[in-house]
Structures are given as C-alpha cells and as structure tokens.
Design a protein around this motif. Sequence first.
Motif, PDB file in Angstrom:
ATOM      1  N   VAL A  34       6.224  57.913  59.980  1.00  0.00           N
ATOM      2  CA  VAL A  34       5.040  58.471  60.635  1.00  0.00           C
ATOM      3  C   VAL A  34       3.832  58.288  59.729  1.00  0.00           C
ATOM      4  CG1 VAL A  34       3.966  60.643  61.378  1.00  0.00           C
ATOM      5  CG2 VAL A  34       6.333  60.122  62.028  1.00  0.00           C
ATOM      6  N   ARG A  35       2.719  57.912  60.312  1.00  0.00           N
ATOM      7  CA  ARG A  35       1.461  57.796  59.578  1.00  0.00           C
ATOM      8  C   ARG A  35       0.576  58.969  59.962  1.00  0.00           C
ATOM      9  NH1 ARG A  35      -1.397  52.958  61.167  1.00  0.00           N
ATOM     10  NH2 ARG A  35      -2.676  53.214  59.303  1.00  0.00           N
ATOM     11  N   THR A  36       0.058  59.653  58.954  1.00  0.00           N
ATOM     12  CA  THR A  36      -0.768  60.830  59.178  1.00  0.00           C
ATOM     13  C   THR A  36      -2.175  60.441  59.622  1.00  0.00           C
ATOM     14  OG1 THR A  36      -1.580  60.890  56.912  1.00  0.00           O
ATOM     15  CG2 THR A  36       0.495  62.054  57.368  1.00  0.00           C
ATOM     16  N   GLY A  37      -2.908  61.452  60.063  1.00  0.00           N
ATOM     17  CA  GLY A  37      -4.304  61.214  60.413  1.00  0.00           C
ATOM     18  C   GLY A  37      -5.099  60.667  59.249  1.00  0.00           C
ATOM     19  N   PHE A  38      -4.808  61.172  58.028  1.00  0.00           N
ATOM     20  CA  PHE A  38      -5.514  60.640  56.871  1.00  0.00           C
ATOM     21  C   PHE A  38      -5.224  59.158  56.671  1.00  0.00           C
ATOM     22  CE2 PHE A  38      -5.482  59.260  52.464  1.00  0.00           C
ATOM     23  CZ  PHE A  38      -6.820  59.433  52.152  1.00  0.00           C
ATOM     24  N   GLU A  39      -3.972  58.774  56.788  1.00  0.00           N
ATOM     25  CA  GLU A  39      -3.616  57.366  56.582  1.00  0.00           C
ATOM     26  C   GLU A  39      -4.299  56.464  57.599  1.00  0.00           C
ATOM     27  OE1 GLU A  39       0.701  56.779  55.016  1.00  0.00           O
ATOM     28  OE2 GLU A  39       0.701  58.546  56.315  1.00  0.00           O
ATOM     29  N   ARG A  40      -4.407  56.938  58.829  1.00  0.00           N
ATOM     30  CA  ARG A  40      -5.087  56.136  59.838  1.00  0.00           C
ATOM     31  C   ARG A  40      -6.586  56.063  59.562  1.00  0.00           C
ATOM     32  NH1 ARG A  40      -3.253  56.816  65.861  1.00  0.00           N
ATOM     33  NH2 ARG A  40      -3.983  54.666  65.810  1.00  0.00           N
ATOM     34  N   LEU A  41      -7.161  57.162  59.098  1.00  0.00           N
ATOM     35  CA  LEU A  41      -8.577  57.153  58.726  1.00  0.00           C
ATOM     36  C   LEU A  41      -8.817  56.175  57.583  1.00  0.00           C
ATOM     37  CD1 LEU A  41     -11.455  58.474  58.892  1.00  0.00           C
ATOM     38  CD2 LEU A  41     -10.643  60.087  57.155  1.00  0.00           C
ATOM     39  N   ALA A  42      -7.993  56.257  56.538  1.00  0.00           N
ATOM     40  CA  ALA A  42      -8.145  55.350  55.401  1.00  0.00           C
ATOM     41  C   ALA A  42      -7.916  53.906  55.823  1.00  0.00           C
ATOM     42  CB  ALA A  42      -7.179  55.750  54.291  1.00  0.00           C
ATOM     43  N   GLY A  43      -6.943  53.690  56.727  1.00  0.00           N
ATOM     44  CA  GLY A  43      -6.650  52.338  57.198  1.00  0.00           C
ATOM     45  C   GLY A  43      -7.793  51.713  57.963  1.00  0.00           C
ATOM     46  N   GLY A  64      -1.851  61.746  50.633  1.00  0.00           N
ATOM     47  CA  GLY A  64      -1.863  60.391  51.152  1.00  0.00           C
ATOM     48  C   GLY A  64      -0.772  59.580  50.502  1.00  0.00           C
ATOM     49  N   PRO A  65      -0.899  58.255  50.483  1.00  0.00           N
ATOM     50  CA  PRO A  65       0.121  57.404  49.883  1.00  0.00           C
ATOM     51  C   PRO A  65       0.441  57.802  48.443  1.00  0.00           C
ATOM     52  CG  PRO A  65      -1.445  56.082  51.123  1.00  0.00           C
ATOM     53  CD  PRO A  65      -1.987  57.482  51.104  1.00  0.00           C
ATOM     54  N   GLY A  66       1.724  57.760  48.111  1.00  0.00           N
ATOM     55  CA  GLY A  66       2.147  58.146  46.775  1.00  0.00           C
ATOM     56  C   GLY A  66       2.055  59.630  46.528  1.00  0.00           C
ATOM     57  N   ALA A  67       1.890  60.430  47.597  1.00  0.00           N
ATOM     58  CA  ALA A  67       1.744  61.881  47.521  1.00  0.00           C
ATOM     59  C   ALA A  67       0.512  62.297  46.722  1.00  0.00           C
ATOM     60  CB  ALA A  67       3.000  62.542  46.947  1.00  0.00           C
ATOM     61  N   ASP A  72      -8.572  63.451  45.840  1.00  0.00           N
ATOM     62  CA  ASP A  72      -8.583  62.491  44.735  1.00  0.00           C
ATOM     63  C   ASP A  72      -8.746  61.067  45.246  1.00  0.00           C
ATOM     64  OD1 ASP A  72      -8.152  64.625  42.967  1.00  0.00           O
ATOM     65  OD2 ASP A  72      -5.979  64.447  43.143  1.00  0.00           O
ATOM     66  N   LEU A  73      -8.070  60.750  46.355  1.00  0.00           N
ATOM     67  CA  LEU A  73      -8.165  59.404  46.920  1.00  0.00           C
ATOM     68  C   LEU A  73      -9.558  59.122  47.472  1.00  0.00           C
ATOM     69  CD1 LEU A  73      -4.726  59.367  48.767  1.00  0.00           C
ATOM     70  CD2 LEU A  73      -5.350  57.937  46.808  1.00  0.00           C
ATOM     71  N   MET A  74     -10.122  60.083  48.194  1.00  0.00           N
ATOM     72  CA  MET A  74     -11.439  59.877  48.780  1.00  0.00           C
ATOM     73  C   MET A  74     -12.527  59.863  47.722  1.00  0.00           C
ATOM     74  SD  MET A  74     -10.887  62.330  52.105  1.00  0.00           S
ATOM     75  CE  MET A  74     -12.367  61.964  53.018  1.00  0.00           C
ATOM     76  N   HIS A  75     -12.379  60.713  46.704  1.00  0.00           N
ATOM     77  CA  HIS A  75     -13.368  60.754  45.635  1.00  0.00           C
ATOM     78  C   HIS A  75     -13.438  59.422  44.892  1.00  0.00           C
ATOM     79  CE1 HIS A  75     -14.681  61.771  41.448  1.00  0.00           C
ATOM     80  NE2 HIS A  75     -15.659  62.328  42.132  1.00  0.00           N
ATOM     81  N   ALA A  76     -12.284  58.759  44.764  1.00  0.00           N
ATOM     82  CA  ALA A  76     -12.233  57.496  44.027  1.00  0.00           C
ATOM     83  C   ALA A  76     -12.644  56.303  44.878  1.00  0.00           C
ATOM     84  CB  ALA A  76     -10.817  57.282  43.488  1.00  0.00           C
ATOM     85  N   ASP A  77     -12.857  56.504  46.172  1.00  0.00           N
ATOM     86  CA  ASP A  77     -13.150  55.389  47.075  1.00  0.00           C
ATOM     87  C   ASP A  77     -14.651  55.324  47.339  1.00  0.00           C
ATOM     88  OD1 ASP A  77     -13.363  53.638  49.381  1.00  0.00           O
ATOM     89  OD2 ASP A  77     -11.205  53.932  49.637  1.00  0.00           O
ATOM     90  N   THR A 244      10.320  62.126  59.803  1.00  0.00           N
ATOM     91  CA  THR A 244       8.963  61.567  59.696  1.00  0.00           C
ATOM     92  C   THR A 244       8.814  60.658  58.484  1.00  0.00           C
ATOM     93  OG1 THR A 244       8.057  63.377  58.336  1.00  0.00           O
ATOM     94  CG2 THR A 244       8.024  63.668  60.749  1.00  0.00           C
ATOM     95  N   GLY A 245       9.688  60.834  57.475  1.00  0.00           N
ATOM     96  CA  GLY A 245       9.549  60.075  56.241  1.00  0.00           C
ATOM     97  C   GLY A 245       8.449  60.572  55.338  1.00  0.00           C
ATOM     98  N   LEU A 246       7.807  61.695  55.711  1.00  0.00           N
ATOM     99  CA  LEU A 246       6.722  62.262  54.916  1.00  0.00           C
ATOM    100  C   LEU A 246       7.276  63.287  53.925  1.00  0.00           C
ATOM    101  CD1 LEU A 246       4.160  62.845  57.801  1.00  0.00           C
ATOM    102  CD2 LEU A 246       4.066  61.036  56.063  1.00  0.00           C
ATOM    103  N   PRO A 247       6.649  63.434  52.778  1.00  0.00           N
ATOM    104  CA  PRO A 247       7.101  64.460  51.840  1.00  0.00           C
ATOM    105  C   PRO A 247       6.694  65.840  52.330  1.00  0.00           C
ATOM    106  CG  PRO A 247       5.094  63.440  51.018  1.00  0.00           C
ATOM    107  CD  PRO A 247       5.493  62.672  52.251  1.00  0.00           C
ATOM    108  N   TRP A 248       7.568  66.827  52.096  1.00  0.00           N
ATOM    109  CA  TRP A 248       7.200  68.206  52.403  1.00  0.00           C
ATOM    110  C   TRP A 248       6.549  68.823  51.182  1.00  0.00           C
ATOM    111  CZ3 TRP A 248       6.505  71.215  56.460  1.00  0.00           C
ATOM    112  CH2 TRP A 248       6.351  72.597  56.254  1.00  0.00           C
TER     113      TRP A 248
END
Length: 413
Positions: A34-43, A64-67, A72-77, A244-248
């Motif tokens: 499953v891809r989260t809303g964040f992953e789709r936004l980043a994609g 996001g990816p890599g938990a 942190d991901l958005m700040h670095a982008d 879902t394959g997502l981390p809890w």
Amino acid sequence: MSLSRRGLLAGAGAAGAASTVGTARAAGSPPGRVRTGFERLAGSGYAALAGRRVGVVTNPTGTGPGARHVVDLMHADPRVDLVAVFGPEHGFRGTAQAGGSEAVRRDPATGLPVYDTYGSDGRALAAAFEAAGVDTVVFDIQDVGARFYTYVWTMYDCMAAAARAGKAVVVLDRPHPAGGVRALGPVLDRAYASFVGREPVALAHGMTAGELALLFNGEFLGGAVRLRVERLAGWRRGMDFAATGLPWVPPSPNMPTPDTALVYPGTCLFEGTNLSEGRGTTRPFELLGAEGIDRRWAEAADALGLPGVWVREAWFAPVFSKFQGRTVGGVRLLVHDREAFDPVRTGIGLLVTARRVWSGFAWRPDHWIDRLTGSDRVRTLIDAGAGVDEVTASWEAGLSRFRGVREEYLLYG
C-alpha cells in the motif's frame, strides 16, 4: 442527530471541486505494498504544494520511505516550502503521555518552529496558522478508528481554523488499522460534545482520516474548507494492517500494535470506570482489571458468547496509571476472528458483567463514560440492569442514519 443529506451532497461537491478526489471509490488495488497519501504526494513532485507555504500537523506516525519522518523528508526537499510544524496530543515527536503535549519550541532536527495544537480551539489555531505564515495546512497522522481518539478532532479543529483563516487543507490518507468495514456503536449526542467527540459520529466510525475529512467538511463545516485528500493506493476495506506492508508506528504511547487498535473502541470505555484499562502493561486495552476481581468476571463475560473473541482470566501489575505496582485480577481479550469481532459490543458486554460480578465497580465520578459513549444512555441503562442486547439496541436508529451518510464519503471499496 442533525446530519444533513443536503449538506452532505453540497459538501461532497465542494470537496470535489477543490481536489482531484471527489467521493469516487478506488477502481482497483494495484499489486504490492500500500502507498500512503504522503508517498503519492511525494511521487507527484509535491504538485499540490507547489508555490505554497506549508505547515504540517503530524506526529511520529507521519512516516515515508525508510520509515523516515515526513517532516524530515519535506524539510530536506527543495520542492517544498515547509515553514512550520503543529503537534497534537502526545506531541509532534511523541514525547508526552496521555493528556499531554509538547511545548512551543524549535525542532532540534530541522530548526522549524513547532506549535502545540492540543487543547486549542478554532480561533487559537487560526491565529497560530497566521503567526506561522502558512497558506496550506497538511495533516498526516495515523488514526485508529475510534471517535474518542483525539487526532481526528485535531484534524477537525484545524479544518475549521483553516476555513476561518482562508487556508487550504491537504489530508494525507493512511489505512484504517482494523479494516474500516463497518460503523459500530452509539452516535454522539451534541449535548455531550468534547475533544473526544465534537460532532455526531459513530463510536467506531469505520473511516480513514481522509474519508472523515470529507464528511467533516460536507456535514459539519458547510463545505467551507478548501480540502484536498491525497488518497491511498492499493488499500481496500477489510485489509489487515499487516497486509499493507507498512510499518506500525504507535500513534500514542499506549497503542503499541494494530491488535491494540482493534479492541480499543470497546475497551477504552473502561477509562470511564475505576478499573484499569491496561495502561502500564505490555497489552494496554487488551488487559482490564482491578483489585478484588477474580475469575468470575472472565467466566461471566465468556458466557455471553461475544463474537470473534475469547475472554480469559488474567492477572497483571501495571507499572504506571491505575493500580501502579499492585497485582490486580481481570481479563484478557484474545481476538480469534477479526471479521466477526465487534469491539463495541464486546466493551458493553465487559461493562455489564463487571458491574454484575464485582461489588466494587464504579463509574468515574465525572461521568467520563458519557463523553466516551456520546450520551448518558449507556451508563443509565447498565445501572438499571440492562443486558448487552438492550444496550446495543438503544443506538441502532442513530447508527443506521450515520451509516447512510458515511456511505457517501467512502473513497475505497
């Protein structure tokens, strides 16, 4: 209950006009995780945030990816102009226990200003959005599916504040941890509204955060929010969280596993009593008990034949919260059939039998149970000696109406 079909349809149209989501259902589930809303936004290259000054409402579940944390991901982008973070109950980085939050400060990892949303009303939040200089508020928190879990009301308050301040809202959707197949339990009476339930929603609403956001906008906020929902990809109703394959990531300190979220809509009702709800153990909300309780409670509860769950005798010593450091007797729930299990009926069955077999049973003096259930009906019926069927029948009419409204806002099949 004052849910309006006219408001529902108008709100759905407004939401659809402001986003690419509308209220259409998923046309199928692509293979793989499953891809989260964040992953789709980043994609998409953060297309929905292009040229916007962004504030994020999130907590440790915003991954996001890599938990890695979405902040942190958005700040670095460089494609995202992230200017502020807003933390809910337990805080943005998750340092506070129940009923607590983190102070207004600078985040040491990013240097971003962090604002505390917990306990703030729409006016105060609107002022915080203005002070932070944001024009788009992004919400990304894993919900657990219970009306009294405060994160969805943080989302509601932020939506109301955004409408007041003229800000856009983007909700990044995440899976319902118990599958979101059914709405269950009593619908809130507005006379009992609080931060554990602002509006007439079923106790176990069976909706994702994105779906709830559409319902909130259409039914309760007059379609005033410029709302976009970034949908999940590959998620379908009834999906076990493990699939879902997502981390809890625990959404709060006492929500350690998806199993906790499964039982929580029923067993959290024990917060309104003098029994321990298992806080301070390794199985919060799956263990319940108090000093003076023995095997008779487990026997009485198991004799109800509650669907999908076994109730067995248990003994435990909480390391904090009620009965800290003392050994108490009680029950442990073992769910063996997730599809048949009804957490709210189970919670009512446990309340009914606890009151019958243990002379020390008492409601919290402030009648917190009324806030949790959404009215005084459950408490007064149980006090009058009502059984499980009588208590659960008392909310069926309101629940049926809510289910009809809910159906119009579901995004996933």
